[in-house]
Design a protein around this motif. Structure first.
Motif, mmCIF file in Angstrom:
data_model
loop_
_atom_site.group_PDB
_atom_site.id
_atom_site.type_symbol
_atom_site.label_atom_id
_atom_site.label_comp_id
_atom_site.label_asym_id
_atom_site.label_seq_id
_atom_site.Cartn_x
_atom_site.Cartn_y
_atom_site.Cartn_z
ATOM 1 N N GLU A 96 -17.771 -7.008 39.840
ATOM 2 C CA GLU A 96 -17.572 -7.599 41.161
ATOM 3 C C GLU A 96 -16.632 -8.797 41.039
ATOM 4 O O GLU A 96 -16.862 -9.705 40.231
ATOM 5 C CB GLU A 96 -18.919 -8.055 41.733
ATOM 6 N N LEU A 97 -15.581 -8.787 41.827
ATOM 7 C CA LEU A 97 -14.628 -9.893 41.814
ATOM 8 C C LEU A 97 -15.199 -11.066 42.594
ATOM 9 O O LEU A 97 -15.932 -10.880 43.568
ATOM 10 C CB LEU A 97 -13.308 -9.451 42.428
ATOM 11 N N PRO A 98 -14.881 -12.282 42.166
ATOM 12 C CA PRO A 98 -15.379 -13.446 42.919
ATOM 13 C C PRO A 98 -14.691 -13.525 44.283
ATOM 14 O O PRO A 98 -13.591 -13.004 44.481
ATOM 15 C CB PRO A 98 -15.017 -14.631 42.025
ATOM 16 N N THR A 99 -15.344 -14.189 45.207
ATOM 17 C CA THR A 99 -14.754 -14.339 46.544
ATOM 18 C C THR A 99 -13.542 -15.251 46.447
ATOM 19 O O THR A 99 -13.470 -16.165 45.615
ATOM 20 C CB THR A 99 -15.789 -14.931 47.514
ATOM 21 N N GLU A 100 -12.598 -14.976 47.312
ATOM 22 C CA GLU A 100 -11.363 -15.749 47.296
ATOM 23 C C GLU A 100 -11.563 -17.104 47.949
ATOM 24 O O GLU A 100 -12.280 -17.238 48.922
ATOM 25 C CB GLU A 100 -10.267 -14.998 48.046
ATOM 26 N N ASN A 101 -10.893 -18.092 47.397
ATOM 27 C CA ASN A 101 -10.900 -19.427 47.964
ATOM 28 C C ASN A 101 -9.492 -19.697 48.483
ATOM 29 O O ASN A 101 -8.588 -19.982 47.709
ATOM 30 C CB ASN A 101 -11.325 -20.450 46.918
ATOM 31 N N LYS A 102 -9.300 -19.593 49.788
ATOM 32 C CA LYS A 102 -7.968 -19.732 50.376
ATOM 33 C C LYS A 102 -7.393 -21.133 50.210
ATOM 34 O O LYS A 102 -6.178 -21.301 50.174
ATOM 35 C CB LYS A 102 -8.009 -19.372 51.864
#
Length: 109
Positions: A96-102
């Motif tokens: 699972e890829l980590p959530t993106e931090n825009k």
């Protein structure tokens, strides 16, 4: 957890030249070993003391012998690699890829 999950629907590739060559390697190895060893034995057993030319011939035959062994070993490794590559495909466990931090994308490093 299963360590080897085969890819569903994967069609295995039929064997080809690698198995034909792999089955002939013992014959190639034995002939390639016997051919340089026969003259070496004749030189060793036929003379009590070896001349310089006879020693050079023996060293050259040893070079041929080791080259044949190296060639047979390299071909065997190649046949094994091709056989493994033609085997079934496996799937790794999902990551699972980590959530993106825009906010981090605004500032270059």
């Amino acid at each position: 957890m299963k360590y080897f999950n085969k890819l569903p629907g994967f069609i295995r590739t039929p064997s080809g030249l690698e198995w034909v060559l792999f089955k002939k390697l013992p014959l190639i190895f034995s002939i390639g070993t016997a051919a340089p060893c026969a003259p070496m034995l004749i030189i060793y057993l036929g003379n009590e003391s070896l001349s310089r030319e006879q020693q050079q011939v023996i060293y050259q035959l040893l070079g041929v012998l080791f080259s044949v062994w190296f060639l047979v070993g390299a071909i065997a490794i190649g046949c094994i690699v091709v056989t493994i590559m033609k085997g079934p495909a496996y799937v790794a466990d999902p990551y699972e890829l980590p959530t993106e931090n825009k906010s981090l994308e605004q500032y270059p490093n």
